[in-house]
Motif scaffolding. Sequence first.
Motif, PDB file in Angstrom:
ATOM      1  N   LYS A  86      43.954  33.777  25.196  1.00 33.53           N
ATOM      2  CA  LYS A  86      44.846  32.748  25.671  1.00 33.53           C
ATOM      3  C   LYS A  86      45.070  31.781  24.423  1.00 33.53           C
ATOM      4  N   THR A 133      45.883  42.161  41.313  1.00 32.93           N
ATOM      5  CA  THR A 133      44.875  41.042  42.150  1.00 32.93           C
ATOM      6  C   THR A 133      45.771  40.235  43.044  1.00 32.93           C
ATOM      7  N   ASP A 156      55.398  40.711  39.393  1.00 31.34           N
ATOM      8  CA  ASP A 156      53.606  40.797  39.548  1.00 31.34           C
ATOM      9  C   ASP A 156      53.491  42.215  39.767  1.00 31.34           C
ATOM     10  N   TYR A 173      38.525  36.844  26.426  1.00 26.77           N
ATOM     11  CA  TYR A 173      39.400  36.195  27.213  1.00 26.77           C
ATOM     12  C   TYR A 173      40.105  34.918  26.777  1.00 26.77           C
ATOM     13  N   LYS A 180      41.556  37.411  33.941  1.00 27.11           N
ATOM     14  CA  LYS A 180      41.007  36.087  33.861  1.00 27.11           C
ATOM     15  C   LYS A 180      39.696  35.907  33.920  1.00 27.11           C
ATOM     16  N   PHE A 237      52.043  33.089  34.590  1.00 26.37           N
ATOM     17  CA  PHE A 237      50.489  33.127  35.180  1.00 26.37           C
ATOM     18  C   PHE A 237      49.988  34.482  34.982  1.00 26.37           C
TER      19      PHE A 237
HETATM   20  N1  LIG Z   1      41.763  30.284  38.483  1.00 23.86           N
HETATM   21  C1  LIG Z   1      41.225  29.601  37.547  1.00 23.86           C
HETATM   22  O1  LIG Z   1      40.504  28.977  37.624  1.00 23.86           O
HETATM   23  C2  LIG Z   1      42.128  29.697  36.034  1.00 23.86           C
HETATM   24  C3  LIG Z   1      41.529  28.856  35.213  1.00 23.86           C
HETATM   25  C4  LIG Z   1      42.123  28.589  33.729  1.00 23.86           C
HETATM   26  C5  LIG Z   1      43.298  29.524  33.564  1.00 23.86           C
HETATM   27  N2  LIG Z   1      43.640  30.423  34.729  1.00 23.86           N
HETATM   28  C6  LIG Z   1      44.981  31.237  34.257  1.00 23.86           C
HETATM   29  O2  LIG Z   1      45.838  31.122  35.417  1.00 23.86           O
HETATM   30  C7  LIG Z   1      46.418  32.266  35.798  1.00 23.86           C
HETATM   31  C8  LIG Z   1      46.679  32.801  37.010  1.00 23.86           C
HETATM   32  O3  LIG Z   1      45.091  32.729  37.328  1.00 23.86           O
HETATM   33  P1  LIG Z   1      44.812  33.082  39.064  1.00 23.86           P
HETATM   34  O4  LIG Z   1      43.634  32.492  39.307  1.00 23.86           O
HETATM   35  O5  LIG Z   1      45.933  32.783  39.862  1.00 23.86           O
HETATM   36  O6  LIG Z   1      44.556  34.725  39.008  1.00 23.86           O
HETATM   37  P2  LIG Z   1      45.202  35.917  39.714  1.00 23.86           P
HETATM   38  O7  LIG Z   1      44.417  37.042  39.482  1.00 23.86           O
HETATM   39  O8  LIG Z   1      44.909  35.490  41.277  1.00 23.86           O
HETATM   40  O9  LIG Z   1      46.504  35.876  39.450  1.00 23.86           O
HETATM   41  C9  LIG Z   1      47.084  36.730  38.447  1.00 23.86           C
HETATM   42  C10 LIG Z   1      48.461  37.400  38.920  1.00 23.86           C
HETATM   43  O10 LIG Z   1      48.825  38.173  37.721  1.00 23.86           O
HETATM   44  C11 LIG Z   1      49.110  39.561  38.253  1.00 23.86           C
HETATM   45  N3  LIG Z   1      49.056  40.339  37.300  1.00 23.86           N
HETATM   46  C12 LIG Z   1      47.938  40.532  36.576  1.00 23.86           C
HETATM   47  N4  LIG Z   1      48.001  41.743  35.477  1.00 23.86           N
HETATM   48  C13 LIG Z   1      49.590  41.809  35.608  1.00 23.86           C
HETATM   49  C14 LIG Z   1      50.126  42.586  34.787  1.00 23.86           C
HETATM   50  N5  LIG Z   1      49.940  43.360  33.760  1.00 23.86           N
HETATM   51  N6  LIG Z   1      51.685  42.743  35.002  1.00 23.86           N
HETATM   52  C15 LIG Z   1      52.091  41.645  36.041  1.00 23.86           C
HETATM   53  N7  LIG Z   1      51.225  41.060  36.771  1.00 23.86           N
HETATM   54  C16 LIG Z   1      50.016  41.184  36.618  1.00 23.86           C
HETATM   55  C17 LIG Z   1      48.051  39.630  39.524  1.00 23.86           C
HETATM   56  O11 LIG Z   1      48.436  40.645  40.366  1.00 23.86           O
HETATM   57  C18 LIG Z   1      47.886  38.350  40.008  1.00 23.86           C
HETATM   58  O12 LIG Z   1      48.984  38.020  41.116  1.00 23.86           O
HETATM   59  C19 LIG Z   1      46.039  33.402  34.743  1.00 23.86           C
HETATM   60  O13 LIG Z   1      46.709  33.493  33.377  1.00 23.86           O
HETATM   61  C20 LIG Z   1      44.731  32.688  34.455  1.00 23.86           C
HETATM   62  O14 LIG Z   1      44.171  33.295  32.958  1.00 23.86           O
HETATM   63  C21 LIG Z   1      43.009  30.731  35.686  1.00 23.86           C
END
Ligand SMILES: NC(=O)c1ccc[n+]([C@@H]2O[C@H](COP(=O)([O-])OP(=O)(O)OC[C@H]3O[C@@H](n4cnc5c(N)ncnc54)[C@H](O)[C@@H]3O)[C@@H](O)[C@H]2O)c1
Length: 327
Positions: free
Chosen positions: A144, A35, A31, A140, A76, A72
Motif C-alpha cells: 500500500k 472476491t 473487477d 500487504y 487485503k 479499490f
Molecule cells: N475492508 C477494509 O477494512 C479495508 C481497510 C483498509 C484498506 N482496504 C482496502 O480497500 C480496498 C477494498 O477493500 P474491500 O474490503 O472492499 O475488499 P474486497 O476484497 O471486498 O474488494 C476488492 C475487490 O477487488 C477485486 N480484485 C481483486 N484483485 C483483482 C484483480 N487482480 N483485478 C481486478 N479486480 C480485482 C475483487 O474481486 C473485489 O471486488 C482494498 O484495496 C483494500 O486493501 C480495506
Amino acid sequence: MRVLVTGGAGYVGSFTVRRLLAAGHDVVVVDNLSTGRREAIQGCRLHIVDIRDIESMGPVFEEFRPEAVIHFAALKSSEESLRDISTYFDVNVTGTQNVLALCARTEAERFVFSSSCAVYGTPQICPVDETAPVRPESPYGETKYLCERMIASYAQATGMRYANLRYFNAAGAADDASLGEYAGPAATQLLPVAVRATLGLAPTLRIFGDDYPTRDGTALRDYIHVEDLAQAHVRVLEGLQELHQCGPVNLGRGHSVSVRELIDTLRHVSGKDTPVATAARRPGDPGLSWADPGLALSRFGWRAELDLDRIVRTAWNWHTSVPASLE
Ligand SMILES: NC(=O)c1ccc[n+]([C@@H]2O[C@H](COP(=O)([O-])OP(=O)(O)OC[C@H]3O[C@@H](n4cnc5c(N)ncnc54)[C@H](O)[C@@H]3O)[C@@H](O)[C@H]2O)c1
C-alpha cells in the motif's frame, strides 16, 4: 463526472459505486470478481478484467475516457500476504502501476486510492495522524505504501489530482440489508468471522492475542461504517476540484474498540453468545491502531457519523437475512 472504479464489485467498492450513481456520476467498474460479486453491481457497466492484464484493461479506459479513477482492486489480508508475498506485490503493486499507466495514457484528472492504516504498522502514538512514521509490518502494508508513492510520482509528472485514503477497519452493511460484505469460510475480518461463530458456522472465534498492553489485553481497532467510508469517497472525489494534490488522509471514526468490546456489542445486538478461544498473537497484526481523522474534516468537511452499535447491528442483519453473504 465519468468515474472508473476498479474493485467496484467488492465490499467498500460496491457501496461507493452506489453512492456515486446516486450523486449523478457516470460509473464503469473493472473487477475480476476474485472476491467481488456480480450481484453487488447494479445500474452501471461491469467489465470482468484483471488489473494485472493491461492489454485487456486498456480498451476499457480508451472507450470510457474516465475523468476520475477510484482504485479499490487489491488483495487485503496482512496475514495472507506473509504467506503469499509475490501474489500480493503482483496484484497490488503491478496492478496499480497498470492502472496508473492507463490513467496517464487517457489523461484521467483525478485519482482516489484505497490505502490502509496498515502503512503505520503499530503506531507509537494513538490516535495516529498522517504525519506519523510509516512502518508497515506486513507485505500487504508495504504494497500500500509503495502504491502511495507511485501515485504521488505519477501525479507530479502528469498534474493528476489525487488522494491516498488510509482506511481503518471497514465494517457494517446497508440499513435495509440490500448490500453488505460477502464473508465465506475464508473470511479474515473480525466482525464477519464473529458473526459466523455466533451462528454456529465456525466452531469458535479465535482472539489472536489477549496479552497486548491495552485495557482488556485484546487488540484495539478503529471500526468505521462502510456507508461512512463510501460517503467519504464521493466527498473526496468532488473536493479534489479545489485541492490539487493532497497525499494521505486517514478515514476512521477516531474511536478505539477492543476485540472483546466488539464481541460484547455483538452479544447485545444478537442476544447470543459468541464462542471464543484465545490464541497467540499473529505476526503482522498491530496491537493498537486508531485514527486521528481531523485532516479529512478540515480538508473535505467529512467525518464519520455512524456508531459501533449501528455497524454491528447492520452487519448482523445483513448476514442473517442474506445467507449467501456467508457462503
Ligand atoms: N475492508 C477494509 O477494512 C479495508 C481497510 C483498509 C484498506 N482496504 C482496502 O480497500 C480496498 C477494498 O477493500 P474491500 O474490503 O472492499 O475488499 P474486497 O476484497 O471486498 O474488494 C476488492 C475487490 O477487488 C477485486 N480484485 C481483486 N484483485 C483483482 C484483480 N487482480 N483485478 C481486478 N479486480 C480485482 C475483487 O474481486 C473485489 O471486488 C482494498 O484495496 C483494500 O486493501 C480495506
